[in-house]
Design a protein around this motif. Structure first.
Motif, PDB file in Angstrom:
ATOM      1  N   GLY A 873       0.979  -1.072  -0.123  1.00 28.26           N
ATOM      2  CA  GLY A 873       0.012  -0.026  -0.064  1.00 28.26           C
ATOM      3  C   GLY A 873       0.885   1.343   0.056  1.00 28.26           C
ATOM      4  O   GLY A 873       2.143   1.305   0.111  1.00 28.26           O
ATOM      5  N   PHE A 874       0.088   2.423  -0.114  1.00 33.73           N
ATOM      6  CA  PHE A 874       0.980   3.761  -0.200  1.00 33.73           C
ATOM      7  C   PHE A 874       1.197   4.044   1.166  1.00 33.73           C
ATOM      8  O   PHE A 874       0.492   4.042   2.101  1.00 33.73           O
ATOM      9  CB  PHE A 874      -0.319   4.707  -0.613  1.00 33.73           C
ATOM     10  CG  PHE A 874       0.219   6.295  -0.622  1.00 33.73           C
ATOM     11  CD1 PHE A 874       0.864   6.578  -1.917  1.00 33.73           C
ATOM     12  CD2 PHE A 874       0.164   6.844   0.277  1.00 33.73           C
ATOM     13  CE1 PHE A 874       1.670   7.695  -1.839  1.00 33.73           C
ATOM     14  CE2 PHE A 874       0.788   8.317   0.257  1.00 33.73           C
ATOM     15  CZ  PHE A 874       1.527   8.737  -1.044  1.00 33.73           C
ATOM     16  N   GLY A 875       2.691   4.290   1.214  1.00 33.10           N
ATOM     17  CA  GLY A 875       2.924   4.314   2.566  1.00 33.10           C
ATOM     18  C   GLY A 875       3.019   3.306   3.670  1.00 33.10           C
ATOM     19  O   GLY A 875       2.769   3.692   4.966  1.00 33.10           O
ATOM     20  N   TYR A 876       3.143   2.239   3.475  1.00 34.65           N
ATOM     21  CA  TYR A 876       2.562   1.092   4.121  1.00 34.65           C
ATOM     22  C   TYR A 876       3.862   0.075   4.145  1.00 34.65           C
ATOM     23  O   TYR A 876       3.462  -1.172   4.342  1.00 34.65           O
ATOM     24  CB  TYR A 876       1.363   0.364   3.557  1.00 34.65           C
ATOM     25  CG  TYR A 876       0.526  -0.037   4.750  1.00 34.65           C
ATOM     26  CD1 TYR A 876       0.504   0.244   5.761  1.00 34.65           C
ATOM     27  CD2 TYR A 876      -0.165  -1.453   4.411  1.00 34.65           C
ATOM     28  CE1 TYR A 876      -0.473  -0.511   6.961  1.00 34.65           C
ATOM     29  CE2 TYR A 876      -0.944  -2.016   5.298  1.00 34.65           C
ATOM     30  CZ  TYR A 876      -1.040  -1.619   6.673  1.00 34.65           C
ATOM     31  OH  TYR A 876      -1.881  -2.182   7.602  1.00 34.65           O
ATOM     32  N   LEU A 977      -9.708   1.070   6.006  1.00 36.31           N
ATOM     33  CA  LEU A 977      -9.400   1.970   4.940  1.00 36.31           C
ATOM     34  C   LEU A 977      -8.251   1.204   3.818  1.00 36.31           C
ATOM     35  O   LEU A 977      -8.317   1.426   2.856  1.00 36.31           O
ATOM     36  CB  LEU A 977      -8.903   3.220   5.406  1.00 36.31           C
ATOM     37  CG  LEU A 977      -9.759   4.381   6.034  1.00 36.31           C
ATOM     38  CD1 LEU A 977      -9.162   5.400   6.676  1.00 36.31           C
ATOM     39  CD2 LEU A 977     -10.700   4.741   4.842  1.00 36.31           C
ATOM     40  N   ARG A 978      -7.286   0.632   4.705  1.00 37.89           N
ATOM     41  CA  ARG A 978      -6.376  -0.327   3.739  1.00 37.89           C
ATOM     42  C   ARG A 978      -6.741  -1.221   3.203  1.00 37.89           C
ATOM     43  O   ARG A 978      -6.688  -1.717   1.982  1.00 37.89           O
ATOM     44  CB  ARG A 978      -5.244  -0.926   4.904  1.00 37.89           C
ATOM     45  CG  ARG A 978      -4.322  -0.099   5.595  1.00 37.89           C
ATOM     46  CD  ARG A 978      -3.578   0.963   4.394  1.00 37.89           C
ATOM     47  NE  ARG A 978      -2.661   1.712   4.959  1.00 37.89           N
ATOM     48  CZ  ARG A 978      -1.834   2.493   4.319  1.00 37.89           C
ATOM     49  NH1 ARG A 978      -1.847   2.504   2.973  1.00 37.89           N
ATOM     50  NH2 ARG A 978      -0.990   3.294   4.603  1.00 37.89           N
ATOM     51  N   LEU A 980      -9.904  -1.112   1.838  1.00 35.29           N
ATOM     52  CA  LEU A 980     -10.681  -0.451   0.616  1.00 35.29           C
ATOM     53  C   LEU A 980      -9.390  -0.096  -0.438  1.00 35.29           C
ATOM     54  O   LEU A 980      -9.632  -0.187  -1.632  1.00 35.29           O
ATOM     55  CB  LEU A 980     -11.342   0.780   1.024  1.00 35.29           C
ATOM     56  CG  LEU A 980     -12.778   0.435   1.982  1.00 35.29           C
ATOM     57  CD1 LEU A 980     -12.996   1.667   2.644  1.00 35.29           C
ATOM     58  CD2 LEU A 980     -13.436  -0.211   1.068  1.00 35.29           C
ATOM     59  N   GLU A 981      -8.022   0.293  -0.022  1.00 38.47           N
ATOM     60  CA  GLU A 981      -7.035   0.779  -0.642  1.00 38.47           C
ATOM     61  C   GLU A 981      -6.788  -0.565  -1.585  1.00 38.47           C
ATOM     62  O   GLU A 981      -6.689  -0.499  -2.892  1.00 38.47           O
ATOM     63  CB  GLU A 981      -5.966   1.221   0.119  1.00 38.47           C
ATOM     64  CG  GLU A 981      -4.821   1.850  -0.737  1.00 38.47           C
ATOM     65  CD  GLU A 981      -3.562   1.779  -0.019  1.00 38.47           C
ATOM     66  OE1 GLU A 981      -2.464   2.390  -0.663  1.00 38.47           O
ATOM     67  OE2 GLU A 981      -3.555   1.449   1.157  1.00 38.47           O
ATOM     68  N   MET A 982      -6.550  -1.711  -0.942  1.00 43.30           N
ATOM     69  CA  MET A 982      -6.386  -2.764  -1.477  1.00 43.30           C
ATOM     70  C   MET A 982      -7.432  -3.318  -2.684  1.00 43.30           C
ATOM     71  O   MET A 982      -6.975  -3.418  -3.886  1.00 43.30           O
ATOM     72  CB  MET A 982      -6.243  -4.216  -0.600  1.00 43.30           C
ATOM     73  CG  MET A 982      -5.869  -5.521  -1.277  1.00 43.30           C
ATOM     74  SD  MET A 982      -5.433  -6.660  -0.034  1.00 43.30           S
ATOM     75  CE  MET A 982      -6.890  -6.787   0.913  1.00 43.30           C
ATOM     76  N   THR A 983      -8.759  -3.098  -2.511  1.00 39.87           N
ATOM     77  CA  THR A 983      -9.679  -3.483  -3.179  1.00 39.87           C
ATOM     78  C   THR A 983      -9.450  -2.500  -4.587  1.00 39.87           C
ATOM     79  O   THR A 983      -9.743  -2.778  -5.657  1.00 39.87           O
ATOM     80  CB  THR A 983     -10.960  -3.278  -2.865  1.00 39.87           C
ATOM     81  OG1 THR A 983     -11.141  -4.080  -1.577  1.00 39.87           O
ATOM     82  CG2 THR A 983     -12.009  -3.669  -3.745  1.00 39.87           C
ATOM     83  N   VAL A 984      -9.494  -0.907  -4.077  1.00 42.02           N
ATOM     84  CA  VAL A 984      -9.427   0.002  -5.452  1.00 42.02           C
ATOM     85  C   VAL A 984      -8.203  -0.376  -6.199  1.00 42.02           C
ATOM     86  O   VAL A 984      -8.102  -0.241  -7.515  1.00 42.02           O
ATOM     87  CB  VAL A 984      -9.335   1.317  -4.691  1.00 42.02           C
ATOM     88  CG1 VAL A 984      -8.892   2.458  -5.805  1.00 42.02           C
ATOM     89  CG2 VAL A 984     -10.560   1.738  -3.932  1.00 42.02           C
ATOM     90  N   LEU A1044      -4.053   9.155   7.136  1.00 33.99           N
ATOM     91  CA  LEU A1044      -3.913  10.249   6.017  1.00 33.99           C
ATOM     92  C   LEU A1044      -3.277   9.484   4.887  1.00 33.99           C
ATOM     93  O   LEU A1044      -3.655   9.507   3.711  1.00 33.99           O
ATOM     94  CB  LEU A1044      -3.362  11.296   6.580  1.00 33.99           C
ATOM     95  CG  LEU A1044      -3.894  12.556   7.296  1.00 33.99           C
ATOM     96  CD1 LEU A1044      -3.177  13.750   7.274  1.00 33.99           C
ATOM     97  CD2 LEU A1044      -5.501  12.772   6.636  1.00 33.99           C
ATOM     98  N   VAL A1045      -2.533   8.528   5.191  1.00 33.50           N
ATOM     99  CA  VAL A1045      -1.678   8.037   4.185  1.00 33.50           C
ATOM    100  C   VAL A1045      -2.559   6.790   3.613  1.00 33.50           C
ATOM    101  O   VAL A1045      -2.685   6.514   2.367  1.00 33.50           O
ATOM    102  CB  VAL A1045      -0.331   7.303   4.540  1.00 33.50           C
ATOM    103  CG1 VAL A1045       0.816   8.054   5.035  1.00 33.50           C
ATOM    104  CG2 VAL A1045      -0.426   6.272   5.775  1.00 33.50           C
ATOM    105  N   ALA A1046      -3.482   6.396   4.545  1.00 31.64           N
ATOM    106  CA  ALA A1046      -4.617   5.306   3.814  1.00 31.64           C
ATOM    107  C   ALA A1046      -5.681   6.015   2.950  1.00 31.64           C
ATOM    108  O   ALA A1046      -5.708   5.322   1.768  1.00 31.64           O
ATOM    109  CB  ALA A1046      -5.058   4.456   5.057  1.00 31.64           C
TER     110      ALA A1046
END
Length: 1161
Positions: A873-876, A977-978, A980-984, A1044-1046
């Motif tokens: 993920g972004f910043g993860y 949120l993470r 959802l980020e993975m799904t998107v 915020l990064v999520a």
């Protein structure tokens, strides 16, 4: 209670060796006259005169116990007819279940164990003390609310006040870590189940002291009330379902205190018994000339003479607590078949004492155990990295460190070799006792401390595997011990009693009713109709008081105290304590003959009801293996009694062994903590200026204390590594893990009958893996185990398949499976094992993980998905929260988070499932969005309460539990949120493909939630900022960065993928623009031109009446049936995903039709 100086206050139980009077006299060994002369010579009386003449009457083995008891009581203080000085009351000392209690309690048959069955019950002993020094011990069986100590007769207790709450009572409470005498203060340490509390009272000095596992907690009370009319009773108060077991001296105290004077009577008896052994060794029987012959003790050899062996057995009956020092002699005696059978027909080798044979006690005092001589040089790691591990490789060590480490390792090897000699003797004894031809006539039940079970388990595994492989050599077609498993029919054919232990499918009576047709068709078993109609004891709810009363039909109510049945005598092991006298020693227990049962109609049999035919079978009856399912191979496995013992070993590990393995790790942790403290102290000494001699002196004192403690702990750790965490012990636990895996696999193949499998097999599989990974490393690595990767893959397949198995109904076992799977995907090795299972199982696992979150424990599922994504993920990709490194740099020295190990393979399966199944994708994302809305709303509500408490003028303390729940809600919000980020990222078309009916709705809901998060988190001087700046302990993870990064990761993926969609970009930004009125400027700036085109493209309603009455953002476009209310399609679609009732009239909506405004209006 141990007395001041007259031995034990309670006469030790007399385990008589004599047979009943109606049995034939033991005259077949030698003639009666020769036997009498021999026994009188070995056991001479110290008294002269007429008494000696009376003892010259013929003496045989039937009369020997009484004769020996009389000799041992000569010249020792007697308690018959008079009270021991300083003590009043009857003997033996037990709990007063007739008048000395308050509330409802369950009391053991031996009146030494008790379970509270009301709010706050109290009970005292039958004996009090008024002078001298006294002590008793309490085995803690549950670590709940209890107050243990002393009280006077004048103390009056009730359901709210117990021991320590009245003026003349004193108590220690290890649950709250306090001492009580009307008022309360901090005292002692926290106790845990399996600990032993020693309660000591010194009525000469007027003090009361408590010890925990032999270590003094310090003087608790001084200047206690003393004088005429004041005497103290042992007493306890305990809350509902808490349980303990007392030892008032009927058994040797586990941790005898220096406060107590030496037991003079016991020492005198021991001296006499040693003299009798010397007489046996120096006397021989010449059977031909019928005379006794003197010989040299040094050349004595045991040749198996029955007279000598039985004589020694009577001596050892009184000398049993010391028999651990004579294992070689015990082994030699047991090798003689007739002597072994004679001993087993009596109580010499009851369950308690046989288990003592296999226990190697960890020394609390290193000097007394001789470890200083075996390990003269100590060593411990001195260089640590941020992970808390030894930082330097051996090649980087200094010469002095290398020499110390090698000397320490040589000492550890010397210790291990000596311990292995004892272990080998213990295994030999156990194999001799596990003899299917020996028949005992007693079936005792005894209390056994859990720490004994660790050693007993390892000896039992070694002995059973030896017997198993011996049978395999005789019958090569059978299964070897390396492939051992328990066949599934044991779980449903009624031959093995599992007491009230839970089955995977629920209650046993329920399974027999619902699966009786499957049993008949698959296993050719018909359940006895009478058993189906009757309610089994196993099905009663333990927490139901009326059910508890039904479980005790033989109990006699005495006021409010109920006598507890004998199989409950060990509250440590609970009701399954009967296993100690059944499964572990099943080959030694009697089997009462019963009438021949029918071949296919079965009924659950208690252990004492089974015949040998029920186990071994005959004439077409498979015995223990009755009811073999069609899926089970028709192959001989092993001796059927061995199968039952293996089943018992698994149960034993589940009941007590795993917990004890975890407790021993504390010593290793202590070594690490003291080593770090010593290193820190040495660095301070090096930096200390010469002018501050006072500080230097204090630092040097601390250095000396830490060094002495490390010397002690390093030797203790060597002992524990040799007895508990050695390579051989690790292989035993690994074998047990493999047995459980194979058993579960075979049971799984039976289809619906898998529901009969006992829950503890899955528990042991998960716990054994956890023990191998966490307790035995780093000294012994799992990668050195044979077939390690294949075993990991098999366990991964079990977790992946059964965490959502509909045949498993227990909530606790489901949660355990989910937690185990979440832990499994955290580490690279175990995650690779998950990826190695068949693709069909992987896809099924991911499909179960993507099921809607409602009506199931969704938090664990979400953590699993997050761990599969973490690192992508972004910043993860961080291993420590970056904001903590900036605001609290000292936390950089703490152990880091687990390094990210994402699974691209499982991510691909997730993407394929969500892409192909549109309905599943919509329901999954709808549930994730619902849970995110709930979690973030709960978090905001909690930080509002925290902020209000912090702003009050009076000093307020925020509840620690509230802070923990608040941090948990924040972490859940970030993890959702993470996901959802993975799904998107993996399946952007779910939100961006307008051909999907739910795409616009899901994108709108996502944008609304992201806008809510940003508004709450990014506004200047808002509530979130104020709480973060408070820096409250427990809220360290709550900060701007993680959330915020999520959110940024989601927005970036939507904009990037939306740009790739071309014409869809306009709709994407239109939806985003409508719900982001306060979004950061970057969102608008990134596609300002496209956003302008989109907003100009969007049609605007001409009248307010044409707007949706729900959102007032879109025109009315749908009408509900049958009520004809109207709204926009977006609102009704979102509503119908969670509710089928109309917004306005609550009527059930049966359909939704398109609506367009008539042209005339």
């Amino acid at each position: 209670m141990s007395s001041k100086g007259g031995g034990t206050a309670l006469t030790r139980r007399n385990y008589r060796l004599a047979s009943d009077m109606d049995k034939p006299r033991s005259t077949g060994i030698v003639n009666e006259k020769m036997l009498s002369d021999y026994l009188h010579h070995v056991f001479p009386s110290t008294k002269q005169g007429p008494t000696l003449a009376s003892l010259r009457k013929p003496l045989g083995f039937q009369d020997l116990p009484a004769h020996l008891e009389k000799l041992l009581s000569e010249d020792t203080p007697t308690e018959d007819g008079q009270a021991v000085d300083g003590r009043l009351g009857p003997q033996p000392v037990v709990l007063d279940h007739t008048s000395g209690f308050e509330g409802l309690l369950f009391v053991d048959d031996d009146l030494l164990g008790v379970i509270g069955h009301s709010n706050f019950s109290s009970i005292r002993a039958t004996t009090c003390v008024y002078k001298g020094k006294w002590a008793y011990e309490v085995l803690i069986s549950s670590q709940g609310l209890m107050q243990i100590g002393w009280c006077t007769l004048s103390c009056r207790f009730n359901q709210e006040e117990g021991v320590g709450d009245t003026p003349d009572s004193y108590a220690y409470d290890g649950n709250r870590v306090r001492k009580w005498n009307v008022t309360t203060t901090n005292y002692g340490k926290s106790w845990a189940a399996g600990d032993i509390v020693s309660c000591l009272i010194d009525l000469d000095e007027g003090t009361i002291t408590f010890c925990l596992n032999g270590q003094s907690l310090g003087t608790a009370f001084t200047n206690i009330k003393m004088g005429p009319g004041i005497a103290y009773f042992p007493a306890i108060s305990l809350s509902f379902k808490e349980s303990v077991a007392f030892n008032f001296g009927s058994r040797p105290l586990r941790y005898p205190s220096q406060l107590i004077n030496p037991p003079a009577a016991d020492l005198m008896k021991a001296h006499k018994l040693l003299g009798y052994i010397k007489n046996v060794l120096s006397t021989a029987i010449d059977a031909q000339e019928e005379r006794l012959v003197e010989k040299d003790c040094a050349v004595w050899r045991l040749h198996g003479e029955p007279t000598v062996l039985v004589t020694l057995a009577h001596i050892f009956n009184h000398f049993a607590p010391l028999m651990i020092h004579y294992l070689r002699l015990t082994t030699a005696i047991l090798r003689h078949e007739k002597s072994r059978k004679y001993l087993l027909s009596n109580l010499t080798f009851d369950v308690l004492r046989s288990v003592v044979f296999f226990y190697i006690k960890t020394p609390l005092r290193v000097k007394e155990a001789g470890l200083e001589e075996l390990i003269p040089t100590t060593w411990w790691p001195t260089h640590f990295d941020k992970e808390g591990k030894d930082e330097r490789e051996p090649k980087d060590e200094s010469a002095d460190e290398r020499l110390r480490r090698r000397a320490y390792e040589r000492g550890c090897q010397r210790l291990k070799k000596r311990i292995e000699v004892v272990e080998e003797l213990q295994v030999q004894i156990l194999r001799l006792l596990l003899n299917n031809k020996d028949k005992s006539t007693q079936h005792p039940t005894a209390l056994c401390p859990p720490e004994y079970m660790v050693c007993f388990l390892h000896r039992l595994i070694t002995a059973v595997r030896g017997c198993w492989d011996e049978g395999h050599r005789k019958s090569p077609s059978s299964v070897s011990s390396d492939e051992a498993y328990v066949p599934p029919q044991l779980f449903y054919n009624g031959k093995v009693d599992y007491f009230d232990l839970q089955r995977l499918g629920g209650l046993l009576s329920h399974l027999k009713k619902t699966l009786k047709d499957d049993l008949a068709s698959k296993a050719n078993i018909i359940i006895d109709p009478a058993e189906i109609q009757a309610t089994s004891m196993d099905d009663l709810d333990e927490d139901d008081e009326s059910g508890a009363a039904q479980r005790l039909p033989g109990a006699v109510a005495m006021g409010g105290a109920l006598a507890r049945p004998s199989w409950l005598s060990s509250p440590t092991l609970g009701r399954a304590n009967r296993f100690l006298s059944t499964a572990a020693v099943s080959l030694m227990t009697p089997r009462r003959p019963l009438s021949q049962p029918e071949k296919v109609k079965v009924r659950t049999l208690a252990v004492e009801q089974r015949t040998e035919e029920d186990i071994e079978g005959s004439h077409g009856n498979d015995g223990l293996l009755l009811g073999r399912p069609l899926e089970e191979p028709d192959q001989q496995i092993a001796d059927k009694s061995l199968l039952e013992i293996v089943d018992g070993i698994v149960m034993m590990y589940n009941l007590s062994v795993h917990q004890q393995l975890g407790k021993m790790v504390v010593v290793s942790d202590d070594v690490h903590e003291y080593a770090v403290a010593l290193k820190d102290t040495e660095e301070k000494i090096a930096r200390c200026p010469a002018s501050r001699a006072d500080i230097l002196e204090e630092l040097q004192k601390s250095q000396k204390v830490f060094a002495e403690k490390l010397n002690h702990l390093s030797r203790r750790l060597a002992w524990i590594n040799a007895t508990i965490y050695s390579k051989e012990k690790m292989l035993d636990i690994y074998w047990l893990l493999c047995v459980c895996i194979r058993t579960i696999e075979h049971a799984d193949n039976t289809g619906s009958l898998f529901a009969f499998t006992s829950e503890f097999y899955l528990n042991v599989a998960m716990n054994a893996y956890s023990a191998l990974k966490n307790y035995f490393s780093p000294a012994n690595g799992m990668d050195e185990l044979p077939g390690y990767e294949e075993t990991l893959t098999q366990l991964a397949a079990i977790l992946a398949k059964h965490f959502a198995d509909p045949r498993i109904v227990g909530t606790d076992i489901k949660d355990s499976l989910m937690q185990a799977l979440a832990s499994y995907v955290c580490y690279p090795q175990s995650l690779r094992a998950v990826e190695r299972i068949p693709e069909e199982q992987r896809v099924a696992m991911m499909k179960n993980l993507l099921a809607p979150y409602e009506q199931r424990p969704w938090a664990q599922t979400n953590w699993i998905l997050v761990r599969l994504w973490r690192g992508c993920g972004f910043g993860y990709r961080y291993t420590r929260l970056p904001h903590l490194l900036k605001t609290k740099p000292e936390d950089a020295n703490l152990p880091s988070l687990q390094k990210p190990c994402p699974s691209l393979l499982l991510q691909r399966h997730m993407a394929e499932l969500l892409s192909m199944d549109k309905d599943m994708a919509a329901s999954f994302l709808n549930s994730v969005l619902n849970q995110l809305n709930w979690a973030f709303s709960e978090f905001i509500g909690m930080i509002q309460e925290i902020q209000q408490a912090a702003e009050r003028p009076e000093r307020n303390f925020v509840d620690t539990r509230q802070l923990k729940v608040c941090a948990t809600c924040f972490d859940l919000s970030v993890s959702l949120l993470r996901v959802l980020e993975m799904t998107v990222t993996l399946v952007p078309e779910i939100f961006l493909d307008w051909s999907r009916p739910s795409a616009e709705l899901l994108l709108r809901r996502l944008a609304q939630l992201l806008n809510q998060v940003l508004n709450r988190v990014t506004a200047e001087k808002n509530l979130f900022d104020r709480v973060v700046n408070l820096r409250l302990p427990g809220l360290e993870s709550v900060d701007h960065y993680p959330i915020l990064v999520a959110v940024t990761g989601i927005l970036v993926r939507i904009l990037v993928d939306g740009d790739r969609q071309g014409e869809c970009e306009e709709r994407v930004l239109m939806s985003a623009g409508r719900v982001f009125p306060f979004a950061p400027a970057a969102l608008t700036h990134m596609s300002h031109h496209a956003l302008g085109r989109t907003l100009s493209f969007c049609p605007q309603p001409t009248s307010e009446e044409d707007l949706c009455p729900i959102c007032y953002a879109h025109p009315i476009s749908a009408i509900f049936k049958p009520c004809s209310h109207k709204s926009c399609k977006a609102c009704i679609n979102q509503h119908l995903m969670n509710n089928k009732d109309c917004f306005f009239c609550k009527a059930t909506i049966t359909g939704v039709e398109d609506y367009s405004k008539p042209a005339s209006s």
